[in-house]
Design a protein around this motif. Structure first.
Motif, short mmCIF file in Angstrom:
data_model
loop_
_atom_site.label_atom_id
_atom_site.label_comp_id
_atom_site.label_asym_id
_atom_site.label_seq_id
_atom_site.Cartn_x
_atom_site.Cartn_y
_atom_site.Cartn_z
N TYR A 179 5.28 13.16 1.31
CA TYR A 179 3.79 13.06 1.18
C TYR A 179 4.22 11.94 -0.03
O TYR A 179 3.19 10.28 0.58
N CYS A 180 4.57 11.61 -1.06
CA CYS A 180 4.62 10.81 -1.86
C CYS A 180 5.78 9.79 -1.29
O CYS A 180 5.52 8.06 -0.99
N GLU A 181 7.00 10.01 -0.36
CA GLU A 181 7.56 8.78 0.70
C GLU A 181 6.52 8.18 1.40
O GLU A 181 7.23 7.52 2.13
N LEU A 182 6.35 8.88 2.63
CA LEU A 182 5.40 8.16 3.44
C LEU A 182 3.88 8.06 2.91
O LEU A 182 3.62 6.59 3.66
N GLY A 183 3.97 8.27 2.00
CA GLY A 183 2.49 7.88 1.89
C GLY A 183 2.64 5.83 0.84
O GLY A 183 2.16 5.20 0.95
N THR A 184 3.40 5.67 0.11
CA THR A 184 3.93 5.00 -0.13
C THR A 184 4.70 3.59 1.23
O THR A 184 3.93 2.58 1.33
N LEU A 185 4.72 4.19 1.81
CA LEU A 185 5.22 3.31 3.01
C LEU A 185 4.42 3.32 4.05
O LEU A 185 4.07 2.04 4.70
N VAL A 186 3.09 3.95 4.31
CA VAL A 186 1.80 3.74 5.11
C VAL A 186 0.29 4.58 4.22
O VAL A 186 -0.31 5.37 4.24
N PRO A 187 0.05 3.27 3.03
CA PRO A 187 -0.76 3.64 2.34
C PRO A 187 -2.17 3.18 3.86
O PRO A 187 -3.24 2.28 2.85
N SER A 188 -2.30 4.37 4.00
CA SER A 188 -4.09 3.60 4.81
C SER A 188 -5.28 5.61 4.38
O SER A 188 -4.17 6.38 4.17
N ALA A 189 -5.84 5.10 4.99
CA ALA A 189 -7.39 6.01 4.37
C ALA A 189 -6.62 6.92 5.23
O ALA A 189 -7.53 7.95 5.42
N GLY A 190 -6.30 6.71 6.39
CA GLY A 190 -5.91 7.75 7.71
C GLY A 190 -5.01 8.54 6.82
O GLY A 190 -5.25 9.67 7.51
N ILE B 183 8.47 16.15 9.71
CA ILE B 183 9.46 15.67 10.87
C ILE B 183 9.60 14.18 11.10
O ILE B 183 10.17 14.33 10.84
N ALA B 184 8.27 14.07 10.43
CA ALA B 184 7.79 12.41 10.11
C ALA B 184 8.65 11.81 8.67
O ALA B 184 9.24 11.05 8.56
N ALA B 185 8.61 12.91 7.88
CA ALA B 185 9.21 12.19 6.63
C ALA B 185 11.15 12.57 6.91
O ALA B 185 12.23 10.99 6.52
N LEU B 186 11.30 13.47 8.18
CA LEU B 186 13.33 12.91 8.33
C LEU B 186 13.30 12.07 8.97
O LEU B 186 14.81 11.78 8.84
N LEU B 187 12.13 11.17 9.91
CA LEU B 187 12.07 10.07 10.53
C LEU B 187 11.87 8.91 10.28
O LEU B 187 11.67 7.55 10.97
N ALA B 188 11.04 8.77 8.31
CA ALA B 188 11.38 7.92 7.59
C ALA B 188 11.77 6.89 7.45
O ALA B 188 11.57 6.14 6.98
N THR C 216 2.86 6.45 12.50
CA THR C 216 4.29 5.23 12.59
C THR C 216 5.29 5.94 12.64
O THR C 216 6.06 5.45 13.51
N MET C 217 5.95 6.97 12.06
CA MET C 217 6.82 6.97 12.03
C MET C 217 7.09 8.51 12.73
O MET C 217 8.72 8.23 13.74
N ALA C 218 6.83 8.85 13.97
CA ALA C 218 6.75 9.92 15.24
C ALA C 218 6.28 9.78 16.09
O ALA C 218 6.29 10.39 16.89
N GLY C 219 5.58 8.85 16.39
CA GLY C 219 4.74 8.29 17.13
C GLY C 219 3.21 8.72 17.12
O GLY C 219 2.34 9.40 16.73
N ARG C 220 1.96 7.92 18.71
CA ARG C 220 0.94 8.23 18.31
C ARG C 220 0.26 9.37 18.62
O ARG C 220 -0.22 9.66 18.04
N LEU C 221 1.19 10.43 19.70
CA LEU C 221 0.74 11.42 19.85
C LEU C 221 0.45 12.65 18.66
O LEU C 221 -0.59 13.20 18.78
N ALA C 222 1.77 12.81 18.40
CA ALA C 222 2.20 13.48 16.65
C ALA C 222 1.28 13.11 16.15
O ALA C 222 0.70 13.86 15.07
N GLY C 223 0.52 11.71 16.03
CA GLY C 223 -0.12 11.29 14.56
C GLY C 223 -1.42 11.90 15.51
O GLY C 223 -2.14 12.40 14.73
#
Length: 471
Positions: A82-93, A389-394, A101-108
C-alpha cells in the motif's frame, strides 16, 4: 487477459468540472497526525475488539491472539504494498486506482467491486452493535440504533475533513482508554500463564476442551486480516493528504503499528484473564470486565465502545464517499450518474456521494447481514491479493524511476504475500467463496458489455494533477 495485466499506462488527468472548467479534485487539508487519527478511527480498535474478536474467541479460543498476531505480520507486507502503490498513485480511488494503473483496468475494476462489497457491508453491521453497548443506559432496537448511527455519520461526513479529524480524534481517545482498561484488568486478574497463548484450545459443545487445528487458524486469518484492515484508509485519503509522496507511507505504517498494539494487547490480556476456557470461548467481554471490576466500570467501557462504533461510522462514510466520488470522476457509470456523484459541496466534501453511501447504509441496518461477515473476509483477502500483484508490477516502465516510497525486499515481499493469500482463500467456506465469486462475475459482465466497449470514455482512472508537485 490483456486488459487485466497490460503494461501500465499514464494516468488520465481528472475531468474538468462542467461549471468552472477546473479539475474536480479534493482539497489537501490534513497532515500525518490528522490522517492517522482518521485512519485509526476506521480501524476502530475498540469496536473491533468488542464486536469482531468475540467471534474469533468462539472458534479459536486460546489461539485467537496467535491468529491475530500472524494476521498482523501479514499486514506488514500488505502495508508495504500500500505504501509503495499509494505514493505512486495518490488518488481517492485507493486500491482500484493503484491496481488499474499497474495491472490493468479490469483488475482495477474487480478491486473496486471487492472494496465496494466491504464498504457496503461493514458500516451497518458494526453500527447495529451500538444497541448492545448502550444497553446500560437505554433499551434500543439494534436496527433503529444502527440506522441512527449511520444517519449521524452521514451528517458528519458532509463537513470539512479537518473538522472530522478532530471529531474522530476525540472519540478515538475514549476508545483507546477503554481498550487499555480492558488490558489492565485482564492482566491484573490473570488465571493462567503466557504458555496458554500457544495451548490451541477451545471449549467444545460437551464442555471439554477441543484442539484448535492449524487449518482452523489459517481459515481464521481471513477475519484476522479484516481486524486491522482499516489502515488502507490512508490510501483513500491520499488525495487530501499534504505531501502525499511522503505522508501516505508514514500514515499507513503508523496506523498499522498503533492499531495492532491497541487490539492485540487486550486480546492477550483477555486470554490470560478469562476465568475458564468456557468463559473465553463465550466471548462476553462486557461480562468479563464487570466481573474483573464492577458494574460502573463495565458501563463506562460499554459507553466508550458505543462511541467507538459511532466514530467508525463517521470515518467509514467519509472513506466510502471518496471511493464513490473517485469512481464517478473516473467515468465508471453512465454520464448522468457520474455528474451527480462527482459534485462537491461547500466544505469541499463529495456531498452527493456521501448521501449515496450513508442513507442506503441506514436502510441496510434493517437487513440480516450476519452471514455477510464471511463474504467480507473473502473480499478483503481477494482485494489484498490483487494489490500484491499490482505491487509486483509497480516498477515497470516509467514507474521504475518515479519518486515514491519503495518497500524493502522487493519482489520477495509481494511474491510471498500472493502465495499466502491465495492459500488462505482456498481454506474459506464454499458458500462465501461462491457469493463473492458470483458478484465478481456480475461485475466482469458489466465490464465486458458496458465499460470495455467504451474504453475511450469510461473507466478512465485518474490522479490529481498536483500529485507530483505535492510530493
Amino acid at each position: 487477459m490483456t486488459d487485466t495485466l497490460r503494461p501500465a499506462e499514464p494516468l488520465v488527468p481528472p475531468a474538468p468540472d462542467a461549471g468552472t472548467g477546473s479539475p474536480r479534485t479534493l482539497k489537501r487539508s490534513i497532515g500525518v497526525v490528522g490522517g492517522t487519527l482518521l485512519t485509526l478511527s476506521c480501524v476502530t480498535p475498540a469496536s473491533t475488539l468488542f464486536v469482531v474478536v468475540p467471534d474469533l474467541f468462539g472458534s479459536l479460543g486460546t489461539a485467537t491472539a496467535l491468529t491475530i498476531a500472524i494476521g498482523s505480520l501479514l499486514c506488514i507486507a500488505v502495508a508495504f504494498c500500500y505504501c509503495e502503490l499509494g505514493t505512486l498513485v495518490p488518488s481517492a480511488g485507493g486500491e482500484y486506482a493503484m491496481v488499474s494503473t499497474m495491472a490493468g483496468r479490469l483488475a482495477g475494476w474487480l478491486v473496486f467491486v471487492l472494496s465496494l462489497l466491504v464498504v457496503v457491508i461493514v458500516p451497518p453491521v458494526i453500527a447495529m452493535g451500538t444497541a448492545d453497548y448502550l444497553a446500560p443506559v437505554a433499551d434500543l432496537d439494534p436496527s433503529v440504533a444502527g440506522a441512527g448511527v449511520m444517519l449521524l455519520a452521514t451528517l458528519a461526513g458532509l463537513l470539512d475533513l479537518r473538522a472530522n479529524a478532530w471529531i474522530t480524534g476525540v472519540f478515538l481517545v475514549l476508545e483507546v482508554i477503554a481498550a487499555a482498561l480492558v488490558a489492565v484488568l485482564g492482566f491484573a486478574h490473570a488465571e493462567r500463564g503466557p504458555g496458554s497463548l500457544a495451548s490451541m484450545e477451545v471449549a467444545g459443545a460437551d464442555g471439554h476442551a477441543d484442539t484448535v487445528t492449524a487449518m482452523l487458524v489459517v481459515s481464521g486469518l481471513a477475519i484476522a486480516l479484516f481486524v486491522t484492515q482499516g489502515f488502507s484508509t490512508a490510501v483513500y485519503l491520499s488525495e487530501e493528504l499534504e505531501n502525499p509522496r511522503r505522508n501516505v507511507a508514514r500514515t499507513v505504517l503508523a496506523t498499522l503499528a498503533i492499531s495492532t498494539a491497541i487490539i492485540l494487547v487486550p486480546v492477550v490480556a483477555i486470554t490470560l484473564g478469562a476465568a475458564d476456557l468456557a468463559e473465553l470461548t463465550g466471548g462476553d467481554l462486557g461480562a468479563m470486565v464487570t466481573a474483573w471490576s464492577n458494574s460502573a466500570t463495565g458501563t463506562f467501557v460499554s459507553l466508550c465502545v458505543a462511541l467507538a462504533i459511532i466514530n467508525a461510522g463517521i470515518v467509514m462514510v467519509i472513506q466510502n464517499s471518496r471511493v464513490l466520488f473517485a469512481s464517478a470522476r473516473d467515468k465508471a457509470w453512465p454520464g448522468p450518474v457520474n455528474t451527480v456523484f462527482a459534485k462537491l459541496g461547500r466544505f469541499g466534501s463529495p456531498w452527493v456521494a456521501t448521501l449515496a453511501v450513508g442513507i442506503p447504509g441506514a436502510a441496510l441496518c434493517f437487513v440480516n447481514l450476519d452471514t455477510l461477515y464471511g463474504v467480507t473476509g473473502v473480499s478483503v483477502t481477494g482485494m489484498y491479493l490483487l494489490v500484491a500483484i499490482a505491487a509486483l508490477l509497480a516498477r515497470r516502465g516509467n514507474h521504475h524511476h518515479a519518486s515514491a516510497w519503495r518497500m524493502p525486499l522487493w519482489p520477495a515481499v509481494p511474491v510471498l504475500l500472493i502465495a499466502v493469500l491465495a492459500y488462505i482463500l482456498t481454506q474459506q467456506e464454499t458458500e462465501y467463496l461462491l457469493w463473492t465469486g458470483g458478484i465478481a462475475a456480475a461485475a466482469t459482465l458489466y465490464w465486458a458489455f458496458y465499460l470495455r466497449p467504451r474504453r475511450e470514455t469510461r473507466w478512465l482512472v485518474s490522479i490529481p494533477e498536483d500529485a507530483e508537485t505535492n510530493g
